[in-house]
Design a protein around this motif. Sequence first.
Motif, PDB file in Angstrom:
ATOM      1  N   PHE A 125      42.821  31.650  29.386  1.00 31.97           N
ATOM      2  CA  PHE A 125      43.512  32.038  30.616  1.00 31.97           C
ATOM      3  C   PHE A 125      45.014  32.147  30.388  1.00 31.97           C
ATOM      4  O   PHE A 125      45.658  33.048  30.913  1.00 31.97           O
ATOM      5  CB  PHE A 125      43.220  31.030  31.735  1.00 31.97           C
ATOM      6  CG  PHE A 125      41.921  31.273  32.439  1.00 31.97           C
ATOM      7  CD1 PHE A 125      41.780  32.353  33.309  1.00 31.97           C
ATOM      8  CD2 PHE A 125      40.825  30.446  32.233  1.00 31.97           C
ATOM      9  CE1 PHE A 125      40.584  32.589  33.958  1.00 31.97           C
ATOM     10  CE2 PHE A 125      39.623  30.678  32.880  1.00 31.97           C
ATOM     11  CZ  PHE A 125      39.495  31.753  33.744  1.00 31.97           C
ATOM     12  N   HIS A 126      45.561  31.236  29.582  1.00 31.18           N
ATOM     13  CA  HIS A 126      47.002  31.279  29.335  1.00 31.18           C
ATOM     14  C   HIS A 126      47.395  32.468  28.485  1.00 31.18           C
ATOM     15  O   HIS A 126      48.481  33.025  28.653  1.00 31.18           O
ATOM     16  CB  HIS A 126      47.468  29.968  28.696  1.00 31.18           C
ATOM     17  CG  HIS A 126      47.688  28.884  29.703  1.00 31.18           C
ATOM     18  ND1 HIS A 126      48.876  28.717  30.364  1.00 31.18           N
ATOM     19  CD2 HIS A 126      46.857  27.950  30.209  1.00 31.18           C
ATOM     20  CE1 HIS A 126      48.772  27.703  31.209  1.00 31.18           C
ATOM     21  NE2 HIS A 126      47.544  27.220  31.140  1.00 31.18           N
ATOM     22  N   GLU A 127      46.510  32.877  27.591  1.00 31.84           N
ATOM     23  CA  GLU A 127      46.801  34.032  26.738  1.00 31.84           C
ATOM     24  C   GLU A 127      46.687  35.342  27.502  1.00 31.84           C
ATOM     25  O   GLU A 127      47.365  36.306  27.210  1.00 31.84           O
ATOM     26  CB  GLU A 127      45.801  34.081  25.574  1.00 31.84           C
ATOM     27  CG  GLU A 127      46.104  33.128  24.448  1.00 31.84           C
ATOM     28  CD  GLU A 127      44.926  33.054  23.494  1.00 31.84           C
ATOM     29  OE1 GLU A 127      43.901  33.711  23.745  1.00 31.84           O
ATOM     30  OE2 GLU A 127      45.033  32.305  22.496  1.00 31.84           O
ATOM     31  N   SER A 128      45.778  35.345  28.481  1.00 34.41           N
ATOM     32  CA  SER A 128      45.464  36.609  29.148  1.00 34.41           C
ATOM     33  C   SER A 128      46.396  36.869  30.319  1.00 34.41           C
ATOM     34  O   SER A 128      46.630  35.994  31.142  1.00 34.41           O
ATOM     35  CB  SER A 128      44.026  36.562  29.640  1.00 34.41           C
ATOM     36  OG  SER A 128      43.797  37.617  30.538  1.00 34.41           O
ATOM     37  N   ARG A 129      46.888  38.094  30.390  1.00 31.18           N
ATOM     38  CA  ARG A 129      47.754  38.461  31.506  1.00 31.18           C
ATOM     39  C   ARG A 129      46.909  38.874  32.726  1.00 31.18           C
ATOM     40  O   ARG A 129      47.435  39.089  33.804  1.00 31.18           O
ATOM     41  CB  ARG A 129      48.698  39.616  31.149  1.00 31.18           C
ATOM     42  CG  ARG A 129      49.612  39.345  30.004  1.00 31.18           C
ATOM     43  CD  ARG A 129      51.074  39.714  30.336  1.00 31.18           C
ATOM     44  NE  ARG A 129      51.879  38.560  30.646  1.00 31.18           N
ATOM     45  CZ  ARG A 129      52.335  38.261  31.868  1.00 31.18           C
ATOM     46  NH1 ARG A 129      52.080  39.027  32.896  1.00 31.18           N
ATOM     47  NH2 ARG A 129      53.064  37.185  32.076  1.00 31.18           N
TER      48      ARG A 129
ATOM     49  N   ALA B 194      43.008  38.709  35.022  1.00 27.66           N
ATOM     50  CA  ALA B 194      41.950  37.797  35.459  1.00 27.66           C
ATOM     51  C   ALA B 194      40.729  37.925  34.557  1.00 27.66           C
ATOM     52  O   ALA B 194      40.487  38.958  33.949  1.00 27.66           O
ATOM     53  CB  ALA B 194      41.575  38.110  36.904  1.00 27.66           C
ATOM     54  N   LEU B 195      39.956  36.867  34.483  1.00 31.67           N
ATOM     55  CA  LEU B 195      38.786  36.860  33.612  1.00 31.67           C
ATOM     56  C   LEU B 195      37.508  36.595  34.404  1.00 31.67           C
ATOM     57  O   LEU B 195      37.501  35.799  35.340  1.00 31.67           O
ATOM     58  CB  LEU B 195      38.936  35.769  32.548  1.00 31.67           C
ATOM     59  CG  LEU B 195      40.120  35.899  31.589  1.00 31.67           C
ATOM     60  CD1 LEU B 195      40.238  34.663  30.716  1.00 31.67           C
ATOM     61  CD2 LEU B 195      39.964  37.150  30.726  1.00 31.67           C
ATOM     62  N   ALA B 196      36.443  37.267  33.996  1.00 26.65           N
ATOM     63  CA  ALA B 196      35.127  37.011  34.572  1.00 26.65           C
ATOM     64  C   ALA B 196      34.360  36.089  33.631  1.00 26.65           C
ATOM     65  O   ALA B 196      34.736  35.913  32.474  1.00 26.65           O
ATOM     66  CB  ALA B 196      34.367  38.320  34.743  1.00 26.65           C
ATOM     67  N   HIS B 197      33.302  35.524  34.141  1.00 26.34           N
ATOM     68  CA  HIS B 197      32.450  34.664  33.323  1.00 26.34           C
ATOM     69  C   HIS B 197      32.062  35.360  32.022  1.00 26.34           C
ATOM     70  O   HIS B 197      32.152  34.779  30.942  1.00 26.34           O
ATOM     71  CB  HIS B 197      31.205  34.289  34.118  1.00 26.34           C
ATOM     72  CG  HIS B 197      30.274  33.388  33.385  1.00 26.34           C
ATOM     73  ND1 HIS B 197      29.313  33.867  32.516  1.00 26.34           N
ATOM     74  CD2 HIS B 197      30.171  32.046  33.352  1.00 26.34           C
ATOM     75  CE1 HIS B 197      28.655  32.843  32.006  1.00 26.34           C
ATOM     76  NE2 HIS B 197      29.153  31.738  32.492  1.00 26.34           N
ATOM     77  N   ALA B 198      31.691  36.609  32.123  1.00 27.29           N
ATOM     78  CA  ALA B 198      31.249  37.366  30.955  1.00 27.29           C
ATOM     79  C   ALA B 198      32.377  37.540  29.939  1.00 27.29           C
ATOM     80  O   ALA B 198      32.150  37.474  28.728  1.00 27.29           O
ATOM     81  CB  ALA B 198      30.714  38.729  31.374  1.00 27.29           C
ATOM     82  N   ASP B 199      33.594  37.762  30.416  1.00 25.34           N
ATOM     83  CA  ASP B 199      34.744  37.896  29.506  1.00 25.34           C
ATOM     84  C   ASP B 199      34.880  36.656  28.648  1.00 25.34           C
ATOM     85  O   ASP B 199      35.166  36.727  27.453  1.00 25.34           O
ATOM     86  CB  ASP B 199      36.045  38.058  30.304  1.00 25.34           C
ATOM     87  CG  ASP B 199      36.060  39.347  31.096  1.00 25.34           C
ATOM     88  OD1 ASP B 199      35.465  40.337  30.622  1.00 25.34           O
ATOM     89  OD2 ASP B 199      36.654  39.364  32.194  1.00 25.34           O
ATOM     90  N   ILE B 200      34.690  35.521  29.289  1.00 28.88           N
ATOM     91  CA  ILE B 200      34.854  34.260  28.570  1.00 28.88           C
ATOM     92  C   ILE B 200      33.749  34.087  27.538  1.00 28.88           C
ATOM     93  O   ILE B 200      34.000  33.709  26.406  1.00 28.88           O
ATOM     94  CB  ILE B 200      34.886  33.095  29.574  1.00 28.88           C
ATOM     95  CG1 ILE B 200      36.140  33.240  30.438  1.00 28.88           C
ATOM     96  CG2 ILE B 200      34.873  31.760  28.864  1.00 28.88           C
ATOM     97  CD1 ILE B 200      36.151  32.359  31.649  1.00 28.88           C
TER      98      ILE B 200
END
Lengths: 138, 138
Positions: free
Chosen positions: A27-31, A33-39
């Motif tokens: 999350f800190h690296e990504s500018r 939002a993330l979904a469950h699948a992204d993770i």
Amino acid sequence: MKNDIAEILKRNQLSVTESRAKILELFHESRSALAHADIENKTDESYDRVTIYRTLQTFVEKGIIHTIPTADNSVLYALCKDECTQGKHNDNHVHFICDICGTTYCLDHITVPEINLPKGFTPHCTDVVASGICKNCK
Amino acid sequence: MKNDIAEILKRNQLSVTESRAKILELFHESRSALAHADIENKTDESYDRVTIYRTLQTFVEKGIIHTIPTADNSVLYALCKDECTQGKHNDNHVHFICDICGTTYCLDHITVPEINLPKGFTPHCTDVVASGICKNCK
DNA sequence: AAAATATTTGCAACAAAGTTGCATACTGTT
DNA sequence: AACAGTATGCAACTTTGTTGCAAATATTTT
């Protein structure tokens, strides 16, 4: 950096485990939002689906991340601003979803204008979800 | 009234079937947004789940109803304003979700204020989702 | 008004998303 | 280093949503 991540977890009374640290780091690296699948993808599926679900849920409860409303069913998560604490989210901000690349931005610094609600309605939290074309796709 | 419903369906080039008429009627009767499950319940499960999914999808495509973004996963639907037509939704309005009773209101007449997005972001549609306490729960 | 055509429905089977209980493994503490 | 408490992974399950296809219904044509 690694230490920062551990610090955040400890500050929230969470034991520091590999999966939590890794997911929080994402999350800190990504500018965006993330979904469950992204993770799942970004961690090479090293963690069980269930672990990711539980970690996200824990982070939301602790006020570390928040969910973003989306018109299509999908659930997105993004880091909270510092003012959020357990049980109290202060996420009155603007989200932008790009129609082309699908990236969702959390525009923390844009303030949500006052909305005049009808008599009898008391707002507690206001989310704005704008969609259109983002800076990378124009 | 029954005729009105049929009229709306015909105007949208849809054949008039019992399930479509009934579901559309539900939306006209309800002052709040409906989820798939609400429709199943209010129709006493007379229609197959699949039929309801397909009907909702068709209505969205035709611009009769629209989806409402919610922070929790759930998908809600509400009637569109008259200006919506097939493929073109004009639903820049405010939604209000009550934290207590869960009712979701579609506040058509409240306009969405202009939001100042960062440079490079071009909005196409803006949704506002406020949550708090509604007029019935205060 | 009945036959022909087109569309919709319901079933079955499937796929995806999310949840729960429990034994094992790990973290933090003494 | 051992203990207590917590987190993880697995299996099984539930819920939500999708697809193909035959039967049923709606619309059009004659």
